[in-house]
Design an enzyme around this catalytic site. Structure first.
Site, short mmCIF file in Angstrom:
data_model
loop_
_atom_site.label_atom_id
_atom_site.label_comp_id
_atom_site.label_asym_id
_atom_site.label_seq_id
_atom_site.Cartn_x
_atom_site.Cartn_y
_atom_site.Cartn_z
N ASP A 166 0.86 -1.18 0.00
CA ASP A 166 0.00 0.00 0.00
C ASP A 166 0.90 1.23 0.00
OD1 ASP A 166 -3.25 0.31 1.06
OD2 ASP A 166 -2.04 2.11 0.87
N TYR A 185 -14.92 6.71 -12.41
CA TYR A 185 -14.71 5.51 -11.61
C TYR A 185 -15.36 4.30 -12.28
CZ TYR A 185 -15.03 2.32 -7.62
OH TYR A 185 -14.96 1.21 -6.79
N THR A 205 -15.70 1.17 3.53
CA THR A 205 -14.26 1.29 3.36
C THR A 205 -13.90 2.77 3.39
OG1 THR A 205 -14.33 1.50 0.94
CG2 THR A 205 -14.29 -0.74 1.84
N ASP A 241 3.32 2.42 -4.96
CA ASP A 241 2.21 2.89 -5.78
C ASP A 241 1.76 1.76 -6.70
OD1 ASP A 241 0.54 4.10 -7.67
OD2 ASP A 241 1.78 5.89 -7.88
#
Length: 267
Positions: free
Chosen positions: A38, A154, A189, A60
């Site tokens: 992460d 998205y 989340t 990344d």
């Protein structure tokens, strides 16, 4: 499914929180040795909490050098790699339609959400095949199935993930490497925290997820259970699929029509 990943090595991206954290923990509980990846420093805490030799790596997921380095670090540390879960993703701009988002928002969303999984396939598949085969899993979204579950940039990025998985499945023929996508619905989340926090503050948490037939939102651990199945040998005949885990939301993707939502309203 205790022990089903015994002897396996898994890399999980986006592992500092949410679905990635839950999946890294679940894979480890099933016997896998895990590299938690992460860009957030909290990934160190996740690996420490897993124990059993789990390691953390900051990087990344949309950068080729970092993805390749994560794979090689897993091989160096554990001697092999069998599973790569390309889970890391961003929402980009939380709201807005095609007419009020910038090319920069689109480019960054696609870089992380779609180029990241492409880099996973490019670099992880040959290494996994070299160790006898295994599984790649990508996090897509119900927003990638059809309109009505997320902003345009998205949704487009996640639709791309689904097609990438289908295309890669064909190109991985004969390699022993399976690839699938998991399509979460509304899950608590980091991406959805603002909506959940707002509902809690307003005393309306029970209204979260009311558009899906189960009448509730989901938990990261519920996605992790399906992820575990898809990367395990129990899913040995599942390949190139996009599996929705969404409380039934994708059976219709209901939306609310309002005056002003018509064509050209944003011009």
């Amino acid at each position: 499914m205790s022990g089903v990943l015994s002897g396996k090595v898994a890399v999980v991206t986006g592992a500092a929180s949410g679905i990635g954290r839950a999946s890294a923990r679940r894979f480890a509980a099933a016997g896998a040795r895990v590299l938690a990846f992460d860009r957030a420093a909290a990934v160190d805490e996740v690996a420490a909490g897993i124990g059993d030799g789990a390691i953390a790596m900051e990087g990344d997921a949309g950068a080729e050098a970092d993805v390749a380095a994560a794979i090689e670090r897993a091989v160096d540390a554990f001697g092999r790699i069998d599973i790569f879960y390309a889970n890391a993703g961003i929402v980009g701009q939380a709201s807005g339609g095609i007419f009020d988002t910038t090319p920069e928002v689109w480019a960054e969303t696609l870089r992380v959400n779609l180029i990241g999984p492409f880099l996973t396939v490019k670099h992880a598949a040959p290494r996994i095949a070299g160790f006898g085969g295994g599984a790649i899993l990508c996090t897509a979204s119900v927003a990638g199935l059809r309109s009505g579950a997320g902003p345009a940039h998205y949704s487009a990025s996640k639709a791309g993930v689904i097609n990438l998985v289908q295309t890669a499945a064909q190109q991985l023929a004969g390699t022993g490497v399976r690839i699938n996508a998991i399509c979460p619905g509304l899950i608590e989340t980091g991406m959805t925290r603002a909506a959940y926090d707002h509902a809690r503050a307003a005393g309306k948490l029970d209204r979260i997820g009311q558009l899906n037939p189960l009448l509730r939102g989901g938990e990261p651990e519920e996605i992790a259970e399906v992820a575990l199945f898809l990367v395990s040998d129990a899913a040995s005949y599942v390949h190139g699929q996009a599996i929705a885990v969404d409380g039934g939301l994708s059976t219709s993707h209901p939306t609310v029509k309002r005056p002003g939502d018509q064509r050209g309203a944003a011009w």
